[in-house]
Design an enzyme around this catalytic site. Structure first.
Site, PDB file in Angstrom:
ATOM      1  N   GLU A 152       0.768  -1.048  -0.080  1.00  0.00           N
ATOM      2  CA  GLU A 152       0.127  -0.130  -0.139  1.00  0.00           C
ATOM      3  C   GLU A 152       0.720   1.459   0.004  1.00  0.00           C
ATOM      4  OE1 GLU A 152      -3.290   2.423   2.889  1.00  0.00           O
ATOM      5  OE2 GLU A 152      -2.073   0.655   3.715  1.00  0.00           O
ATOM      6  N   GLU A 251     -11.372   2.354   7.211  1.00  0.00           N
ATOM      7  CA  GLU A 251     -10.129   2.629   7.953  1.00  0.00           C
ATOM      8  C   GLU A 251     -10.251   4.377   8.204  1.00  0.00           C
ATOM      9  OE1 GLU A 251      -5.532   1.275   7.855  1.00  0.00           O
ATOM     10  OE2 GLU A 251      -6.104   2.959   6.488  1.00  0.00           O
TER      11      GLU A 251
END
Length: 272
Positions: A152, A251
């Site tokens: 990521e 998130e």
């Protein structure tokens, strides 16, 4: 159009409660799955028990820790990387978790990735080669368990100035060179917006590589319904239109209490 599948990041949501209580709270809020950052300070058997009792799936966890953000790209830290991978794999197998975010780690403190081009030029080749080798090693270890490794890009302009992996261009180059089917791209729209923008165009380009998505608003990292730069109503329609059926991790840092911040989620579920 396809139905969207959201999982609750219990490292960010329900922080009003103890970590082991958050599995059940996520279930009661309507989530069928959870993801988390670093659960390693809690015994895996205890986590399995509360997870099974809640009835949720476990989708994702990270390697490393909140302190170091991983060792996967750090030259000379191969032993530390393998140790953190072993630990993550132990917990993932216990929790039947099929995705592990393999965190790259940070450049030396002397580097500021946002401004020091000389430092980048000096360290990038060695860090990149280390990351590729470690990802290939991880791919071999994860494959027999049916687990996908994810990388990521994390923004260096606002949150983590010295993180090694920061752009989708860099990530795609690394994925091409790793060349393993079980190493994929973790797309966080928050980080992508800060570093690159062009969310719809970049999503379409990245789609074949994507193994997981995460969401939060820019600039404050609150819930998707907060005022901000990202039109999530449009983004959700885009995901449905392109048939994205994998998990989308919530998130975010609730701008209010967690329960109140989930109004957008309940509304979306009611409209399915």
């Amino acid at each position: 159009m396809s139905r969207l599948n959201f999982c609750c990041n219990i490292s960010w949501l329900f922080r009003e409660n103890e970590f082991t209580e958050r599995f059940d709270l996520a279930s009661k809020a309507g989530f069928k799955a959870v993801e988390m950052g670093w659960p390693y300070d809690i015994d895996s058997e205890k986590l399995v028990a509360v997870k099974e009792q809640s009835g949720v799936e476990c989708i994702l966890m990270n390697t490393g820790s909140i302190r170091n953000l991983g060792f996967a790209a750090i030259p000379g830290a191969e032993e530390e990387f393998r140790a953190e991978l072993v630990l993550a794999l132990k917990y993932a197998k216990a929790l039947k978790c099929k995705k592990i975010h393999i965190m790259a780690g940070k450049l030396p403190e002397t580097c500021n990735q946002y401004g020091d081009e000389d430092c980048k030029a000096k360290h990038y080749p060695e860090y990149t080669n280390t990351f590729i080798k470690n990802l290939q090693y991880a791919a071999e270890k994860l494959a027999p368990e049916g687990i996908t490794g994810l990388i990521e890009p994390i923004n260096s302009r606002k949150d983590v100035p010295n993180y090694f992996l920061t752009t989708h261009h860099q990530a795609c180059d690394i994925l091409d060179r790793v060349n393993r089917p079980n190493i994929k791209y973790q797309l966080d729209f928050y980080h992508l917006q800060i570093m690159s923008g062009n969310l719809s165009g970049n999503f379409k380009t990245l789609l074949p590589r994507i193994g997981h998505i995460q969401i939060s608003q820019v600039p404050g990292r609150g819930e998707p319904s907060c005022p901000g730069e990202i039109n999530y109503e449009y983004i959700f329609t885009l995901l449905k239109t392109h048939g994205f059926t994998d998990w989308i991790g919530c998130e975010y840092a609730p701008s209010k209490g967690t329960e109140e911040s989930l109004q957008w989620f309940r509304k979306l579920c009611n409209n399915h």
